[in-house]
Design an enzyme around this catalytic site. Structure first.
Site, PDB file in Angstrom:
ATOM      1  N   THR A  48       2.961  -6.328   0.570  1.00 43.69           N
ATOM      2  CA  THR A  48       2.753  -5.902  -0.726  1.00 43.69           C
ATOM      3  C   THR A  48       3.710  -6.301  -1.395  1.00 43.69           C
ATOM      4  O   THR A  48       3.637  -6.687  -2.821  1.00 43.69           O
ATOM      5  CB  THR A  48       2.212  -4.468  -0.814  1.00 43.69           C
ATOM      6  OG1 THR A  48       1.321  -4.284   0.246  1.00 43.69           O
ATOM      7  CG2 THR A  48       1.598  -4.121  -2.174  1.00 43.69           C
ATOM      8  N   TYR A 110     -10.665  -2.345  -0.763  1.00 45.98           N
ATOM      9  CA  TYR A 110     -11.784  -2.474  -1.818  1.00 45.98           C
ATOM     10  C   TYR A 110     -13.004  -2.149  -1.079  1.00 45.98           C
ATOM     11  O   TYR A 110     -13.758  -1.491  -1.320  1.00 45.98           O
ATOM     12  CB  TYR A 110     -11.667  -3.889  -2.347  1.00 45.98           C
ATOM     13  CG  TYR A 110     -12.737  -3.778  -3.497  1.00 45.98           C
ATOM     14  CD1 TYR A 110     -12.731  -3.166  -4.760  1.00 45.98           C
ATOM     15  CD2 TYR A 110     -14.032  -4.615  -3.310  1.00 45.98           C
ATOM     16  CE1 TYR A 110     -13.496  -3.064  -5.749  1.00 45.98           C
ATOM     17  CE2 TYR A 110     -15.012  -4.473  -4.306  1.00 45.98           C
ATOM     18  CZ  TYR A 110     -14.779  -3.914  -5.324  1.00 45.98           C
ATOM     19  OH  TYR A 110     -15.816  -3.856  -6.444  1.00 45.98           O
ATOM     20  N   TYR A 136      -1.110  -1.525   9.244  1.00 46.69           N
ATOM     21  CA  TYR A 136      -0.567  -1.026   7.997  1.00 46.69           C
ATOM     22  C   TYR A 136      -1.531  -0.019   7.265  1.00 46.69           C
ATOM     23  O   TYR A 136      -2.593  -0.595   6.656  1.00 46.69           O
ATOM     24  CB  TYR A 136      -0.210  -2.210   7.056  1.00 46.69           C
ATOM     25  CG  TYR A 136       0.431  -1.781   5.659  1.00 46.69           C
ATOM     26  CD1 TYR A 136       1.103  -0.659   5.555  1.00 46.69           C
ATOM     27  CD2 TYR A 136       0.706  -2.777   4.847  1.00 46.69           C
ATOM     28  CE1 TYR A 136       1.688  -0.328   4.220  1.00 46.69           C
ATOM     29  CE2 TYR A 136       1.343  -2.531   3.475  1.00 46.69           C
ATOM     30  CZ  TYR A 136       1.892  -1.125   3.343  1.00 46.69           C
ATOM     31  OH  TYR A 136       2.413  -0.947   2.058  1.00 46.69           O
ATOM     32  N   ARG A 141      -2.954   2.151  -1.827  1.00 44.52           N
ATOM     33  CA  ARG A 141      -3.357   0.672  -2.295  1.00 44.52           C
ATOM     34  C   ARG A 141      -4.789   0.441  -1.787  1.00 44.52           C
ATOM     35  O   ARG A 141      -5.423  -0.607  -2.530  1.00 44.52           O
ATOM     36  CB  ARG A 141      -2.538  -0.114  -1.439  1.00 44.52           C
ATOM     37  CG  ARG A 141      -0.969  -0.034  -2.215  1.00 44.52           C
ATOM     38  CD  ARG A 141      -0.534  -0.888  -3.453  1.00 44.52           C
ATOM     39  NE  ARG A 141       0.617  -0.995  -3.518  1.00 44.52           N
ATOM     40  CZ  ARG A 141       1.206  -1.946  -4.690  1.00 44.52           C
ATOM     41  NH1 ARG A 141       0.472  -2.797  -5.085  1.00 44.52           N
ATOM     42  NH2 ARG A 141       2.320  -1.885  -4.907  1.00 44.52           N
ATOM     43  N   LYS A 164       2.751   0.684  10.562  1.00 40.30           N
ATOM     44  CA  LYS A 164       3.326   1.425   9.409  1.00 40.30           C
ATOM     45  C   LYS A 164       2.537   2.182   8.661  1.00 40.30           C
ATOM     46  O   LYS A 164       1.628   1.790   8.086  1.00 40.30           O
ATOM     47  CB  LYS A 164       3.616  -0.092   8.472  1.00 40.30           C
ATOM     48  CG  LYS A 164       4.251   0.256   6.933  1.00 40.30           C
ATOM     49  CD  LYS A 164       4.420  -1.030   6.120  1.00 40.30           C
ATOM     50  CE  LYS A 164       5.160  -0.584   4.810  1.00 40.30           C
ATOM     51  NZ  LYS A 164       5.404  -1.595   3.810  1.00 40.30           N
ATOM     52  N   ILE A 206       9.972   0.407   7.363  1.00 30.84           N
ATOM     53  CA  ILE A 206       9.943  -0.705   6.682  1.00 30.84           C
ATOM     54  C   ILE A 206       9.926  -0.412   5.104  1.00 30.84           C
ATOM     55  O   ILE A 206       9.204   0.447   4.511  1.00 30.84           O
ATOM     56  CB  ILE A 206       8.296  -1.442   6.850  1.00 30.84           C
ATOM     57  CG1 ILE A 206       8.223  -1.773   8.289  1.00 30.84           C
ATOM     58  CG2 ILE A 206       8.366  -2.586   5.968  1.00 30.84           C
ATOM     59  CD1 ILE A 206       6.857  -2.403   8.645  1.00 30.84           C
TER      60      ILE A 206
END
Length: 293
Positions: A48, A110, A136, A141, A164, A206
């Site tokens: 990202t 989404y 992740y 997000r 993550k 991370i």
């Protein structure tokens, strides 16, 4: 048997751009070298923070090749996720010839899949490659939170080696740590939670902030891994303004603004992201000056 054990400090690398908007490969190479000198344990290009949705395939390949060239043997976990199974597998097939050690794959955004949809998606991704997969989870997000029961189901797949976790939900994260199978590691996806999470069993971080301060962020992670929580608390408190200020605007806007003040890249992003504002640059300038005290 897991295909690899991932722990320590990894940097989610930014992608620098030239004045004309092209990828600045020379600046990127210097950033990779700086991260290696700074003592990070692994590198995470094309996540990202790299503005990967706005990169072309040939740019992704070149960035991975440069990372591989200057990584000095450190593991490379390259971002490959999308919100389409076919597109994610195509990304893996695109990048596979250039030698990554594994792939960072985000919960599909989404679409808002249900938990079984997440499981089936990641299972299919893992079956498409022999390389390691790092899950992740970043609901801020993606709009969807992967629950511990789904993560733990996926953790039984041999080449799914880590997650993550950037949900910010500490109870959820500790539930995964407590019940994870041998060899599966949990990594913090939030810089500002590193002390708390590593104190209670998370294996590393991370980081976004390590783009700016690789030595100091790596030192914190290594201190916590060594169990020196008294020193870790002091290091965490010292770094907390950096951790917080890297997110005063959408990531990676503030960190790229900070890097521009350090002469490492331009204060430029690709639309729809915009350059750091004057106010953000002032905040990052003070933050960076304070780090040097």
């Amino acid at each position: 048997m897991k295909t690899m054990t991932l722990k320590g400090c990894g940097t989610a690398l930014v992608t620098p751009f030239t004045e004309s908007g092209e990828v600045d490969y020379l600046a990127y190479a210097e950033m990779v070298k700086r991260q290696v000198r700074g003592g990070v344990d692994f590198l995470v290009p094309l996540g990202t923070t790299a503005e990967t949705p706005c990169l072309e395939d040939e740019e992704k390949i070149e960035l991975l090749k440069i990372t591989k060239q200057y990584a000095q043997g450190k593991p490379i976990i390259v971002g490959a996720g999308s919100n389409s199974l076919r597109h994610t597998i195509k990304n893996i097939q695109l990048l596979e010839p250039y030698g990554p050690d594994g792939y960072l794959v985000v919960v599909p955004y989404y679409n808002k899949p249900v938990q079984d949809g997440m499981y089936q998606y990641f299972k299919a991704v893992a079956e498409s490659t022999e390389k390691s997969i790092v899950l992740y989870n970043v609901p801020g997000r993606t709009g969807s939170n992967m629950l511990p029961r789904t993560t733990l189901r996926l953790a039984e797949i041999p080449n799914i080696v880590a997650i993550k976790e950037a949900s910010g939900k500490t109870d959820q994260i500790f539930d995964i740590v407590k019940h994870a199978p041998e060899g599966f590691t949990v990594l913090s996806g939030n810089d500002d939670q590193t002390f708390e999470l590593m104190r209670d069993g998370v294996a590393g971080l991370i980081s976004v902030a390590s783009n700016i301060a690789p030595e100091k962020v790596s030192e914190l992670v290594h201190t916590m891994a060594a169990g020196d929580y008294e020193l870790g608390a002091k290091q965490s408190a010292f770094l907390m303004p950096l951790f917080k200020n890297c997110f005063v605007e959408s990531n990676p806007i503030p960190v790229k603004g900070g890097l521009s003040l350090m002469g490492l890249c331009r204060n430029d992003c690709r639309l729809p992201l915009t350059p750091a504002t004057k106010e953000t640059l002032q905040i990052m300038d003070k933050t960076i000056r304070d780090l040097k005290k």
